[in-house]
Design a protein around this motif. Structure first.
Motif, mmCIF file in Angstrom:
data_model
loop_
_atom_site.group_PDB
_atom_site.id
_atom_site.type_symbol
_atom_site.label_atom_id
_atom_site.label_comp_id
_atom_site.label_asym_id
_atom_site.label_seq_id
_atom_site.Cartn_x
_atom_site.Cartn_y
_atom_site.Cartn_z
ATOM 1 N N ALA A 1 18.767 2.209 -4.040
ATOM 2 C CA ALA A 1 18.968 1.078 -3.135
ATOM 3 C C ALA A 1 17.888 1.030 -2.058
ATOM 4 N N SER A 2 17.474 2.209 -1.587
ATOM 5 C CA SER A 2 16.411 2.258 -0.580
ATOM 6 C C SER A 2 15.118 1.665 -1.124
ATOM 7 N N PHE A 3 14.782 2.031 -2.356
ATOM 8 C CA PHE A 3 13.555 1.504 -2.952
ATOM 9 C C PHE A 3 13.676 0.019 -3.274
ATOM 10 N N VAL A 4 14.889 -0.433 -3.612
ATOM 11 C CA VAL A 4 15.102 -1.874 -3.806
ATOM 12 C C VAL A 4 14.787 -2.623 -2.506
ATOM 13 N N ALA A 5 15.321 -2.103 -1.391
ATOM 14 C CA ALA A 5 15.078 -2.746 -0.094
ATOM 15 C C ALA A 5 13.593 -2.763 0.246
ATOM 16 N N LEU A 6 12.929 -1.629 0.069
ATOM 17 C CA LEU A 6 11.513 -1.557 0.423
ATOM 18 C C LEU A 6 10.657 -2.393 -0.523
ATOM 19 N N PHE A 7 11.054 -2.454 -1.790
ATOM 20 C CA PHE A 7 10.315 -3.291 -2.750
ATOM 21 C C PHE A 7 10.412 -4.758 -2.369
ATOM 22 N N TRP A 8 11.640 -5.209 -2.051
ATOM 23 C CA TRP A 8 11.801 -6.627 -1.713
ATOM 24 C C TRP A 8 11.169 -6.937 -0.353
ATOM 25 N N ALA A 9 11.172 -5.986 0.545
ATOM 26 C CA ALA A 9 10.480 -6.199 1.814
ATOM 27 C C ALA A 9 8.991 -6.413 1.568
ATOM 28 N N PHE A 10 8.403 -5.582 0.711
ATOM 29 C CA PHE A 10 6.988 -5.735 0.383
ATOM 30 C C PHE A 10 6.738 -7.059 -0.343
ATOM 31 N N ARG A 11 7.672 -7.431 -1.206
ATOM 32 C CA ARG A 11 7.523 -8.691 -1.944
ATOM 33 C C ARG A 11 7.545 -9.887 -1.007
ATOM 34 N N PHE A 12 8.491 -9.896 -0.076
ATOM 35 C CA PHE A 12 8.551 -11.006 0.891
ATOM 36 C C PHE A 12 7.312 -11.014 1.788
ATOM 37 N N TYR A 13 6.815 -9.826 2.110
ATOM 38 C CA TYR A 13 5.601 -9.751 2.929
ATOM 39 C C TYR A 13 4.421 -10.371 2.178
ATOM 40 N N ARG A 14 4.292 -10.047 0.904
ATOM 41 C CA ARG A 14 3.195 -10.614 0.112
ATOM 42 C C ARG A 14 3.337 -12.127 -0.018
ATOM 43 N N GLU A 15 4.561 -12.604 -0.192
ATOM 44 C CA GLU A 15 4.786 -14.053 -0.270
ATOM 45 C C GLU A 15 4.356 -14.727 1.022
#
Length: 816
Positions: free
Chosen positions: A13-27
């Motif tokens: 779950a931690s990596f899911v959160a950090l992955f989506w945070a990075f994804r939104f940042y890139r967007e």
């Protein structure tokens, strides 16, 4: 095996959160950054924010090094706390600081892109701002849960793997040790909130009083020298400070609930037949991590539900955010029931329908309490409702009446959150222990319910923090649009987003304060576990240095029994009717002396093993009644500390703002061309003034939270500390709600007038409202939100130094 699966679930779950945070940042980074002027303005804000945080972290690093050294002495030299605490203190502060840094970097990149999105449509601007805020929300929950999961793995699996069975820690020791990890996060959060709050409000006050009131400049006018400093402050205070704040809230709630879960399952009285104590403790310890893991996935799902059309009303925008929060909440409700069935021991008398543990209802109570506090905050601070609209009307008779009205309305708004938190505590307690408030064996189980309610309230922090972090991004977008002189419709859209941001920020602060109340109560109970650990350490130290087996008196109220390599520490409970000659004889025995059979008779029937003592045993042992002067003095000191803290931070803002006002006036006087646009203001001097002031002024209020629990504990003992924490919690909660809501009301009353009501921009009503907003700025962005950190920091410090207090306080030494 079950614990390992939950641990893997937490890591995933931690990596899911950090992955989506990075994804939104890139967007966000791929979005249009706007015109050349928009990019230049955004770059100026980025440079100023980075420079401030770099300077702040240098000061904080020095403080952390000093405190870490003192903790190392206490742990390695005095053995009053775990040797892991100094390392955990540093890493907790590091993770907290990183959350603030990542959020600030995202926010400063997002402002011009939000303004550019608002040129296309309101929804486009909302999407950029909200998903940029989601980067902060998901980073906080991802790093918080990852931090806790990694430390659990180190203490539970790696320590015995590399150190052998002798080095292995028991679950109570692990839970208390991990609980102390939150001290680093709390300390960093307080520095970030106070320092950032002083920076942003000094700039804001200078910009408003001179630029808007004296010179009648527009909001965020490029002719105002303090405009860039104001925008920098939004990022270092409302984003970086808030990220550090809610990181420690999130981590603290999980750690406190886990510690209480272990304590609740320590006795055999609650366990189902055939279940081992260790297995039950491990299950109760892992349940908060499992709920937090599900909350992360639910938050990501909720973020995708947030969208709107081009309606500029706050109601439409709030409804868009509510869709996301509600979706996340429903997912957590369903998952909490399932997780409680799988993980929680089936304790007789606490099951619903013979299957669902009552602790699941405690989680739901926490979620509902968070929603109710948020809804109430929206009702009293949004300019869509009568409270703020009526307050705006009071500006027609001048600044004095709107200030009086805002103070009164803020005080009035306290009753509902207090009622909600009080009812939530009772319900969470009752659901968890089967509704039996008097069973001494189920008392700790009820407190575990309160702790898990705080976890439930913060379980959807990934999205609720996104709604909060979104506010300063929208505010900066409005400033960017004004300074870049974009078309009027863009400013209208960013103003709508900004007005919504004021409400969501107030809602977020109410949410954080509410969670602080539940978490602080859990920490208050967990403090007793720290005291228990302190007694055990004291007894083990003396037993290991003893030459023979037998009983040894440690103090008038504590003895230890040595039996080979093993030792058992006992509380000597106060006798109801002690015989004077026995009491005198017992006190004449020196501390540290071996006890004879005759000596043992003196305390026969009064001893209780420390590891078996209930919470109520400890409360009786320390005489934690209101008639105990130590407890009463502690209550007064705790209540006083919140007012003293607010006075310090308000005065700090006032002193910093005074320098800002003088600087802005100087520039207008010495360079008249600034007002007609022929000369560009000096934006860097106001930034430097705010930076120096914030670094200087943040130290003393932060030291209050670090030092007062230690000083009160050494003087008044454990009973005094319990009084201190209770006084700080109750007065701090009410004061924080009052200040946050008053500030939000004044801010939105000003926005309501700027929308064309009561004379609109530039009218006498508007100038009066600006004065009210200026008073409210340190209320809602410096003192108010910092109070919830103060409450938890004092609790965390108390837990960490509990071993020192039980052994070396004046009470423990028999001096007082």
């Amino acid at each position: 095996m079950q614990a390992f699966l939950v641990w893997l679930m937490s890591i995933a779950a931690s990596f899911v959160a950090l992955f989506w945070a990075f994804r939104f940042y890139r967007e966000m980074m791929r979005a249009d950054e706007g015109t050349e002027a928009m990019r230049e303005i955004a770059e100026s804000v980025r440079v100023g924010a980075s420079a401030y945080l770099s300077q702040q972290y240098k000061v904080v690093t020095f403080v952390f090094v000093v405190v870490t050294g003192l903790l190392a002495v206490a742990s390695l030299g005095m053995n009053v706390l775990s040797a892991w605490v100094p390392i955990a203190f540093l890493t907790g502060g590091l993770f907290s600081g990183l959350c603030g840094w990542f959020g600030m970097k995202t926010a400063t990149q997002a402002s011009s892109r939000t303004a550019a999105g608002a040129r296309v449509s309101l929804n486009e601007g909302l999407q950029v701002a909200f998903r940029s805020g989601a980067v902060m929300g998901l980073t906080v929950v991802g790093m918080g849960l990852l931090y806790i999961a990694l430390w659990f793995a180190v203490l539970y699996w790696l320590v015995p793997m590399f150190g052998g069975d002798d080095a292995a820690l028991t679950l109570p020791q692990i839970s208390v040790t991990m609980l102390s990890f939150g001290m680093g996060a709390s300390a960093q959060a307080l520095f970030a909130r106070v320092g950032g709050g002083i920076f942003t409000k000094a700039a804001d006050v200078g910009a408003d009083l001179v630029g808007k009131v004296e010179q009648s400049l527009a909001e965020d006018s490029p002719r105002n020298p303090a405009t860039i400093a104001d925008n920098v402050g939004d990022n270092v205070g409302d984003v970086a400070g808030m990220g550090a704040d809610l990181y420690e809230s999130y981590s603290g709630s999980i750690l406190a609930a886990s510690a209480l879960g272990v304590a609740a399952m320590s006795g055999p009285h609650l366990l189902p037949e055939g279940m081992e104590t260790t297995s039950a403790q491990l299950s109760a310890m892992m349940l908060p991590l499992a709920i937090a893991s599900v909350g992360i996935v639910a938050s990501v799902a909720g973020i995708y539900a947030v969208r709107t059309d081009d309606q500029l009303s706050q109601k439409a925008l709030l409804a868009a955010l509510a869709r996301g929060v509600n979706r996340s909440s429903w997912i957590v409700v369903i998952a909490s029931v399932l997780l409680a069935i799988v993980l929680m021991p089936a304790i007789p008398g606490t099951l619903w329908f013979g299957l669902v543990p009552g602790i699941a209802a405690s989680v739901i109570v926490g979620l509902l309490a968070g929603w109710a506090i948020g809804y109430w905050t929206e009702r009293v601070t949004s300019d869509e409702y009568s409270t703020t609209q009526n307050l705006a009307g009071q500006a027609e008779t001048g600044a004095a009446t709107i200030i009086i009205g805002g103070v009164a309305d803020g005080m009035m708004s306290v009753w509902f959150p207090v009622l909600i938190v009080s009812v939530s505590m009772l319900l969470a307690f009752g659901f968890a222990n089967g509704g039996d408030f008097n069973d001494v064996h189920r008392f700790s189980l009820g407190l575990y319910g309160v702790g898990i309610a705080a976890v439930g309230m913060l379980s959807t922090l990934g999205i609720t923090l996104a709604t909060d972090a979104y506010g300063p991004i929208a505010d900066n977008a409005g400033g960017n649009a004004e300074m870049a002189e974009l078309e009027p419709v863009v400013r209208q859209r960013t103003d709508a987003l900004d007005s919504l941001g004021n409400t969501t920020a107030a809602t977020g602060k109410g949410f954080a304060i509410g969670s602080a109340a539940l978490t602080a109560l859990a920490l208050l109970a967990a403090y007793v576990e720290g005291v228990r650990d302190g007694f055990v350490r004291w007894g083990d130290d003396v037993a290991h240095t003893a030459s023979t087996d037998g009983f040894i008196k440690l103090s008038d109220t504590l003895v230890v029994e040595r039996s080979g390599e093993q030792s058992q520490t006992y509380l000597v409970m106060p006798a109801r009717e002690p015989r004077p000659e026995q009491l005198e004889q017992w006190r004449n025995i020196a501390g540290g002396s071996p006890m004879s059979e005759q000596d043992r008779v003196l305390v026969s029937g009064l001893t209780v093993p420390v590891d078996e003592a209930t919470l109520k045993d400890f409360l009786n042992y320390f005489d934690t009644t209101l008639m105990n002067p130590r407890v009463l003095v502690g209550l007064f000191l705790g209540s006083m500390s919140t007012f003293l803290f607010c006075a310090m931070t308000m005065k700090s803002v006032g002193r910093a703002a005074e320098g800002m006002v003088i600087e802005v006036r100087r520039q207008f006087t010495e360079n008249p061309g600034i007002l007609d646009g022929s000369v560009k203001p000096d934006y860097q001097s106001p930034i430097a003034i705010s930076t120096r002031a914030a670094q200087r002024e943040m130290i003393l209020p932060s030291l209050l939270g670090l030092l007062l629990p230690i000083g009160a504990g050494l003087l008044l003992g454990v009973g005094g500390v319990l009084g201190l924490l209770t006084g700080c919690l109750t007065s701090g909660f009410c004061l924080a709600v009052f200040m946050a809501n008053s500030g939000g009301m004044w801010d939105n009353a000003k926005k309501y007038i700027e929308a064309g009501n009561h004379g609109g921009k530039g009218s006498p009503s508007h100038k009066a409202a600006v004065v009210g907003d200026t008073v409210g700025d340190p209320f809602k962005d410096t003192s108010g939100p910092s109070l919830n950190i103060l409450i938890k920091l004092m609790s965390m410090v108390s837990v960490v130094v509990a071993g020192l207090i039980v052994r070396y306080s004046l009470v423990a030494l028999g001096v007082f």
